[in-house]
Design a protein around this motif. Structure first.
Motif, PDB file in Angstrom:
ATOM      1  N   ARG A 144     -34.585 -19.779  -2.280  1.00 49.65           N
ATOM      2  CA  ARG A 144     -33.400 -18.916  -2.122  1.00 49.65           C
ATOM      3  C   ARG A 144     -32.137 -19.698  -1.773  1.00 49.65           C
ATOM      4  O   ARG A 144     -31.153 -19.120  -1.318  1.00 49.65           O
ATOM      5  N   LEU A 145     -32.125 -21.010  -2.002  1.00 47.97           N
ATOM      6  CA  LEU A 145     -30.950 -21.807  -1.638  1.00 47.97           C
ATOM      7  C   LEU A 145     -29.686 -21.279  -2.299  1.00 47.97           C
ATOM      8  O   LEU A 145     -28.686 -21.009  -1.627  1.00 47.97           O
ATOM      9  N   ARG A 146     -29.696 -21.143  -3.628  1.00 51.96           N
ATOM     10  CA  ARG A 146     -28.492 -20.676  -4.319  1.00 51.96           C
ATOM     11  C   ARG A 146     -28.107 -19.269  -3.890  1.00 51.96           C
ATOM     12  O   ARG A 146     -26.940 -18.966  -3.667  1.00 51.96           O
ATOM     13  N   GLU A 147     -29.095 -18.405  -3.806  1.00 56.14           N
ATOM     14  CA  GLU A 147     -28.838 -17.015  -3.424  1.00 56.14           C
ATOM     15  C   GLU A 147     -28.133 -16.926  -2.072  1.00 56.14           C
ATOM     16  O   GLU A 147     -27.173 -16.166  -1.896  1.00 56.14           O
ATOM     17  N   ILE A 148     -28.596 -17.714  -1.121  1.00 58.56           N
ATOM     18  CA  ILE A 148     -28.030 -17.682   0.225  1.00 58.56           C
ATOM     19  C   ILE A 148     -26.705 -18.432   0.289  1.00 58.56           C
ATOM     20  O   ILE A 148     -25.784 -18.043   1.016  1.00 58.56           O
ATOM     21  N   ALA A 149     -26.580 -19.489  -0.497  1.00 60.11           N
ATOM     22  CA  ALA A 149     -25.361 -20.300  -0.456  1.00 60.11           C
ATOM     23  C   ALA A 149     -24.183 -19.631  -1.153  1.00 60.11           C
ATOM     24  O   ALA A 149     -23.019 -19.831  -0.751  1.00 60.11           O
ATOM     25  N   LEU A 150     -24.439 -18.843  -2.197  1.00 63.30           N
ATOM     26  CA  LEU A 150     -23.363 -18.335  -3.035  1.00 63.30           C
ATOM     27  C   LEU A 150     -22.290 -17.541  -2.282  1.00 63.30           C
ATOM     28  O   LEU A 150     -21.091 -17.784  -2.489  1.00 63.30           O
ATOM     29  N   GLU A 197     -23.551 -22.356   8.385  1.00 60.34           N
ATOM     30  CA  GLU A 197     -23.932 -20.951   8.172  1.00 60.34           C
ATOM     31  C   GLU A 197     -25.058 -20.835   7.148  1.00 60.34           C
ATOM     32  O   GLU A 197     -26.011 -20.073   7.334  1.00 60.34           O
ATOM     33  N   ILE A 198     -24.968 -21.605   6.071  1.00 60.19           N
ATOM     34  CA  ILE A 198     -26.039 -21.591   5.068  1.00 60.19           C
ATOM     35  C   ILE A 198     -27.341 -22.096   5.682  1.00 60.19           C
ATOM     36  O   ILE A 198     -28.415 -21.529   5.442  1.00 60.19           O
ATOM     37  N   SER A 199     -27.256 -23.143   6.495  1.00 58.10           N
ATOM     38  CA  SER A 199     -28.455 -23.674   7.162  1.00 58.10           C
ATOM     39  C   SER A 199     -29.108 -22.603   8.027  1.00 58.10           C
ATOM     40  O   SER A 199     -30.334 -22.419   7.983  1.00 58.10           O
ATOM     41  N   ARG A 200     -28.299 -21.896   8.806  1.00 59.03           N
ATOM     42  CA  ARG A 200     -28.832 -20.832   9.682  1.00 59.03           C
ATOM     43  C   ARG A 200     -29.468 -19.722   8.859  1.00 59.03           C
ATOM     44  O   ARG A 200     -30.556 -19.228   9.192  1.00 59.03           O
ATOM     45  N   ASN A 201     -28.798 -19.322   7.794  1.00 57.03           N
ATOM     46  CA  ASN A 201     -29.312 -18.223   6.976  1.00 57.03           C
ATOM     47  C   ASN A 201     -30.604 -18.607   6.262  1.00 57.03           C
ATOM     48  O   ASN A 201     -31.500 -17.774   6.086  1.00 57.03           O
ATOM     49  N   LEU A 202     -30.707 -19.862   5.848  1.00 56.67           N
ATOM     50  CA  LEU A 202     -31.948 -20.330   5.236  1.00 56.67           C
ATOM     51  C   LEU A 202     -33.105 -20.292   6.230  1.00 56.67           C
ATOM     52  O   LEU A 202     -34.218 -19.865   5.904  1.00 56.67           O
TER      53      LEU A 202
END
Length: 256
Positions: A77-83, A239-244
């Motif tokens: 889900r990297l792209r999904e969360i990063a977008l 933020e992306i790191s936390r969400n991942l």
């Protein structure tokens, strides 16, 4: 097996260059033209490359590679969360945002949001650069453990522009500064007229699985703007790191 390896080398060369001809591919890969043409025909039949303008003089990759790459995230889900975060950063800076992943001593571009401005940086998906050359690469180096970092730095550091850092001790100093500030910069070290600032995206073990950068023409990112953009890109990467981590924790809980 050798024919498969040659075909893959041809595919990589087309990705790197785009709109490339048989003769240039033959020179670049040091293979006979007949071998190159045979590989291109096979890759075309498989849907990975296409002749440009209906001719077979120049070749480009198809969207098939992009579709494959979008299902091959190094982290689920990297792209999904990063977008969404990339969109926020693009809208705030009005500059191009790159999402890259470290792989084999390089960083590889896996996603990009373009600047809305008419003059902007453009790099093809799949483009790659050595870790010491790009801001994304330096951000990844800074987030690695010392053994991994030193293993890379002890190798010859190739110059891409006159500003590329090729001295090991100077690179160590640069990485120490990145670790202190939380973001990395590139002042024309990858492309002479491009400035960029990047930060690492970490997994739950604290390892760099991706990096994100703001990239733009050098004239729009002077030195005095670097701290502002650096703080923004570091905030976005965190933020992306936390969400991942949260997404992965939810998956683990559901599996349990």
């Amino acid at each position: 097996m050798e024919s498969v390896k040659t075909a893959l080398r041809v595919l990589e060369a087309v990705v790197e260059s785009q709109l490339i001809g048989v003769s240039e591919l033959a020179r670049k890969l040091q293979e006979p033209k007949t071998t190159i043409q045979r590989c291109l025909t096979t890759l075309h039949d498989a849907g990975y490359v296409r002749p440009v303008d209906g001719t077979r003089r120049r070749w480009a990759v198809t969207n098939r590679l992009l579709l494959l790459s979008k299902s091959a995230d190094p982290e689920p889900r990297l792209r999904e969360i990063a977008l969404p975060v990339m969109r926020w950063l693009r809208d705030e800076t009005r500059e191009t945002i790159h999402l890259m992943v470290p792989e084999g001593g390089e960083v590889v571009l896996i996603d990009r949001l373009d600047s809305p401005q008419p003059v902007r940086t453009v790099r093809q998906l799949g483009a790659h650069a050595p870790l010491h050359v790009a801001s994304n690469g330096k951000a990844a180096l800074a987030a690695m453990n010392e053994a991994e970092r030193e293993a890379y730095i002890r190798n010859p550091l190739v110059s891409w522009t006159k500003r590329t850092i090729t001295d090991a001790d100077r690179l160590r100093q640069e990485i120490a500064k990145v670790r202190e500030l939380g973001y990395a910069v590139s002042f024309g070290e990858l492309d002479p007229e491009v400035h960029a600032v990047a930060a690492a995206i970490l997994n739950s073990e604290g390892k760099p699985i991706a990096t994100m950068s703001v990239s733009c023409p050098a004239s729009r990112l002077p030195i005095e703007l670097i701290p502002k953009y650096g703080v923004m890109v570091a905030k976005a990467a965190a933020e992306i790191s936390r969400n991942l981590k949260s997404a992965n924790a939810e998956v683990s809980q559901a599996a349990a």
